[in-house]
Write a protein that holds these residues in place. Structure first.
Motif, mmCIF file in Angstrom:
data_model
loop_
_atom_site.group_PDB
_atom_site.id
_atom_site.type_symbol
_atom_site.label_atom_id
_atom_site.label_comp_id
_atom_site.label_asym_id
_atom_site.label_seq_id
_atom_site.Cartn_x
_atom_site.Cartn_y
_atom_site.Cartn_z
ATOM 1 N N PHE A 76 6.951 13.949 -6.452
ATOM 2 C CA PHE A 76 6.137 13.493 -5.319
ATOM 3 C C PHE A 76 6.989 12.676 -4.356
ATOM 4 O O PHE A 76 8.030 12.126 -4.712
ATOM 5 C CB PHE A 76 4.893 12.723 -5.765
ATOM 6 C CG PHE A 76 5.138 11.377 -6.408
ATOM 7 C CD1 PHE A 76 5.559 10.279 -5.663
ATOM 8 C CD2 PHE A 76 4.877 11.188 -7.765
ATOM 9 C CE1 PHE A 76 5.744 9.034 -6.250
ATOM 10 C CE2 PHE A 76 5.059 9.950 -8.365
ATOM 11 C CZ PHE A 76 5.503 8.875 -7.601
ATOM 12 N N SER A 77 6.546 12.658 -3.119
ATOM 13 C CA SER A 77 7.135 11.813 -2.078
ATOM 14 C C SER A 77 6.179 10.676 -1.787
ATOM 15 O O SER A 77 4.965 10.822 -1.940
ATOM 16 C CB SER A 77 7.387 12.631 -0.800
ATOM 17 O OG SER A 77 8.237 13.724 -1.062
ATOM 18 N N CYS A 78 6.727 9.538 -1.343
ATOM 19 C CA CYS A 78 5.884 8.346 -1.207
ATOM 20 C C CYS A 78 6.307 7.510 -0.012
ATOM 21 O O CYS A 78 7.509 7.357 0.268
ATOM 22 C CB CYS A 78 5.984 7.518 -2.489
ATOM 23 S SG CYS A 78 5.096 5.955 -2.459
ATOM 24 N N GLY A 79 5.329 6.967 0.689
ATOM 25 C CA GLY A 79 5.575 6.005 1.763
ATOM 26 C C GLY A 79 4.852 4.704 1.463
ATOM 27 O O GLY A 79 3.739 4.716 0.940
ATOM 28 N N ILE A 80 5.491 3.577 1.779
ATOM 29 C CA ILE A 80 4.944 2.257 1.454
ATOM 30 C C ILE A 80 4.899 1.394 2.707
ATOM 31 O O ILE A 80 5.852 1.360 3.489
ATOM 32 C CB ILE A 80 5.798 1.552 0.377
ATOM 33 C CG1 ILE A 80 5.759 2.327 -0.935
ATOM 34 C CG2 ILE A 80 5.319 0.115 0.150
ATOM 35 C CD1 ILE A 80 6.705 1.784 -1.992
ATOM 36 N N PHE B 242 0.862 -1.180 0.000
ATOM 37 C CA PHE B 242 0.000 0.000 0.000
ATOM 38 C C PHE B 242 0.898 1.231 0.000
ATOM 39 O O PHE B 242 1.718 1.414 0.895
ATOM 40 C CB PHE B 242 -0.895 -0.010 1.236
ATOM 41 C CG PHE B 242 -1.789 1.194 1.366
ATOM 42 C CD1 PHE B 242 -2.879 1.362 0.529
ATOM 43 C CD2 PHE B 242 -1.558 2.154 2.346
ATOM 44 C CE1 PHE B 242 -3.711 2.470 0.648
ATOM 45 C CE2 PHE B 242 -2.381 3.261 2.479
ATOM 46 C CZ PHE B 242 -3.469 3.413 1.620
ATOM 47 N N ALA B 243 0.774 2.057 -1.033
ATOM 48 C CA ALA B 243 1.604 3.258 -1.171
ATOM 49 C C ALA B 243 0.752 4.504 -0.990
ATOM 50 O O ALA B 243 -0.343 4.606 -1.540
ATOM 51 C CB ALA B 243 2.281 3.279 -2.540
ATOM 52 N N MET B 244 1.278 5.432 -0.219
ATOM 53 C CA MET B 244 0.625 6.728 -0.044
ATOM 54 C C MET B 244 1.597 7.799 -0.524
ATOM 55 O O MET B 244 2.773 7.790 -0.125
ATOM 56 C CB MET B 244 0.259 6.947 1.428
ATOM 57 C CG MET B 244 -0.538 8.210 1.692
ATOM 58 S SD MET B 244 -0.976 8.388 3.448
ATOM 59 C CE MET B 244 -2.139 7.044 3.640
ATOM 60 N N LEU B 245 1.154 8.690 -1.402
ATOM 61 C CA LEU B 245 2.066 9.682 -1.965
ATOM 62 C C LEU B 245 1.438 11.060 -1.968
ATOM 63 O O LEU B 245 0.211 11.211 -1.964
ATOM 64 C CB LEU B 245 2.494 9.270 -3.369
ATOM 65 C CG LEU B 245 1.372 9.028 -4.383
ATOM 66 C CD1 LEU B 245 1.366 10.125 -5.424
ATOM 67 C CD2 LEU B 245 1.562 7.679 -5.051
ATOM 68 N N ASP B 246 2.325 12.057 -2.008
ATOM 69 C CA ASP B 246 1.888 13.443 -1.904
ATOM 70 C C ASP B 246 2.765 14.279 -2.831
ATOM 71 O O ASP B 246 3.995 14.147 -2.823
ATOM 72 C CB ASP B 246 2.036 13.901 -0.449
ATOM 73 C CG ASP B 246 1.450 15.276 -0.207
ATOM 74 O OD1 ASP B 246 0.314 15.348 0.275
ATOM 75 O OD2 ASP B 246 2.139 16.272 -0.495
ATOM 76 N N ILE B 247 2.142 15.123 -3.656
ATOM 77 C CA ILE B 247 2.901 15.975 -4.576
ATOM 78 C C ILE B 247 3.632 17.047 -3.768
ATOM 79 O O ILE B 247 3.026 17.763 -2.965
ATOM 80 C CB ILE B 247 1.977 16.612 -5.618
ATOM 81 C CG1 ILE B 247 1.304 15.531 -6.465
ATOM 82 C CG2 ILE B 247 2.770 17.559 -6.527
ATOM 83 C CD1 ILE B 247 0.286 16.051 -7.454
#
Length: 564
Positions: free
Chosen positions: A523-527, A435-440
């Motif tokens: 963008f930055s992303c957390g998994i 599950f990846a959450m990302l933000d511009i």
């Protein structure tokens, strides 16, 4: 029952069902006789009256469906006589009505009636319209081409280079041509999914349009073409349309809009089969409807005991419920009201399929939760058409409720719902899930410096890139604002990081246009991954923490949450 190709032979199955039903007709008529004799002996027995009505109603609809027209006609006459002339109040019975019912029943019992004569068109000639409907639906939902090859034709080499690089970031393969001769030769060798053609060449102000028009005259299927030009005049647009131009853009071309058109014209994902639940206490009737709909590529489940419907709905949530009205234990009207009280099915289309001809009762049924009313016997092509149109409309409404209006991605609540569903599947199949959450990054500055329309185009560009570059069964949603989520089934954390890093690098290469100048974004992303985290909330929280870590660590990077 399978055909020579190993697939179910639905026509043979329908013929077998008809033969089986024909063999049961004498027993069904005998059951009606027994109920009638019992009712005449004890006229006040309301349960016997209801049973007799249900028996005549079921026989009239099913017999007509299978082509036993005379049986259906006589059974329908018995049903109407019960409803209109005998009723449940014995004191209102007239001797004329009793004699009429007896006469009709005696005629139904006669073995030499023509009802057993099979009409050639009953099961075979109906195949063609059903098959035509199937073919049309298949053509509509199948992807037009597995290829992502785009031919870009323009005599401006700098424009070609810039636009080609931009389109390729969305997952397309682009071949560039600066002259029409080279383009024509390439088409002969390998046909593209789409042509993007400049209107103006050395040969004239409309040379590109004229060239495409000449090519299409020699082809059975025209080339799908988008025209681009420095002119937006009506006459040029008309010529483009006449040359089978499917879209038209004036330079400078916004890559976001161009890619939207490319996506629309080249990528049509195959729809999941329509899921239909059929509720009818007559197995022969539900089986006929099921086979007819299966022939049209739909998935069906039959419920012959109405009180078992809710259990089936829990494991097979349908796109539409096809239901008879007159059934034992509870009727279709009562059942529809129960369904409409359940949040999960409040908008699921309900179509009544019954031999009830009284328009007042039909309208009454629809006012209690029904969406449509089909009268038995219904032609197979009519059944398929009616179900298809209702399911399409229902899916469209559901999509509007579940997707983000700007990007077309799943909205926040639907994304969370899909995460829970995919996690449950991963647990059942003992597979990985990421599950990846990302933000511009610095998205507020984009809106402040270039305006909200430019910011909207950035969001759409990212959404389009995900749609093109990820697998068909991956799930992408917009959580809100500039925040997105990606669900990657059958994917461990290390693979998910590679995928999201590629997405990040591609996104950073997209050149976004605005009146105040072009710009790029990151963008930055957390998994977080299962089985390291085994709840939907755990995956969400840990991915959010990893995203925060990526932001704090300098942005424009992907961080994987470490399991406990």
């Amino acid at each position: 029952m399978a055909g020579s190709d190993g697939k179910p032979d639905i026509q043979a199955a329908l013929a077998a069902l008809k033969e089986s039903f024909g063999n049961k007709i004498p027993a069904k008529i005998e059951a009606i006789r027994q109920s009638w004799e019992k009712l005449t002996a004890t006229p006040a027995d309301s349960e016997t009256f209801k049973l007799l009505h249900r028996q005549t109603h079921t026989l009239s609809g099913t017999a007509a469906t299978y082509g036993f027209d005379e049986v259906g006609r006589l059974a329908k006459a018995l049903e109407i006589t019960l409803q209109d002339e005998l009723t449940e109040e014995p004191s209102q019975w007239s001797s004329a009505a009793i004699d009429k019912f007896e006469t009709l029943l005696t005629r139904l019992e006669q073995p030499d009636q023509e009802s057993s004569v099979e009409k050639e068109s009953d099961m075979t000639s109906l195949q063609k319209p059903v098959q035509e409907t199937v073919t049309a639906a298949t053509e509509e939902t199948e992807s037009r081409s597995a290829s992502k090859l785009i031919y870009l034709v323009d005599d401006d080499a700098d424009f070609l280079s810039t636009m080609s690089m931009q389109i390729e970031t969305f997952g397309y393969d682009v071949a560039e041509f600066t002259d029409l001769t080279a383009f024509s030769k390439a088409v002969a060798e390998q046909e593209p999914s789409l042509v993007i053609m400049d209107v103006e060449f050395d040969g004239g102000p409309k040379a590109g349009i004229e060239y495409i028009a000449r090519i299409n005259k020699e082809r059975d299927v025209p080339l799908r073409t988008i025209f681009i030009t420095g002119s937006s005049g009506l006459l040029t647009r008309l010529d483009a349309v006449r040359a089978n131009g499917l879209a038209y853009y004036a330079k400078p071309v916004l890559v976001e809009k161009l890619v939207d058109a490319i996506d629309r014209l080249t990528h049509q994902s195959v729809e999941e089969p329509y899921k239909i639940v059929i509720v009818d206490d007559a197995p022969e009737q539900s089986a006929f409807a099921a086979l007819t709909l299966q022939q049209a590529g739909m998935e069906t489940r039959e419920v012959n005991e109405p009180l078992k419907l809710l259990a089936l709905l829990a494991e097979f949530p349908p796109d539409l419920i096809l239901m008879d009205i007159y059934m034992p234990e509870c009727n279709g009207l009562e059942l529809s009201r129960v369904i409409r009280q359940m949040d999960a099915f409040v908008s699921t289309p309900i179509v009544f399929l019954s031999s009830e001809h009284d328009q007042r009762k039909q309208l009454g049924a629809m006012s209690l939760g029904g969406d449509d009313f089909l009268t038995k016997p219904v032609q197979p092509w009519h059944l398929v058409s009616a179900v298809t149109s209702r399911v399409k409309r229902g899916r469209m409404i559901r999509k509007l409720a579940e997707t983000d209006g700007l990007t077309g991605l799943l909205n926040h609540s639907k994304s969370k719902e899909r995460l829970e569903a995919e996690l449950a599947r991963a647990k059942r199949e003992q597979s990985h899930l990421s599950f990846a959450m990302l933000d511009i990054d610095f998205f507020k500055k984009v809106n402040d410096n270039y305006g909200h329309p430019a910011g909207d185009r950035v969001l759409k560009s990212l959404a389009n890139m995900f749609k093109q570059r990820l697998r068909q069964y991956d799930v992408v949603g917009r959580y809100g604002g500039e925040e997105f989520v990606v669900i990657l089934p059958n994917t461990d954390a290390a693979t998910a990081k590679l995928i999201m890093d590629k997405m990040r690098e591609s996104f950073s290469k997209i050149d976004h246009f605005s009146e105040d100048g072009n710009f790029t974004c990151n963008f930055s992303c957390g998994i977080a991954s299962y089985p390291d985290f085994d709840t939907g909330r755990g995956l969400n929280d840990e991915a959010d923490k990893a995203l925060y870590e990526a932001k704090e660590g300098g942005r424009n990077r992907v961080i994987v949450a470490k399991g406990c």
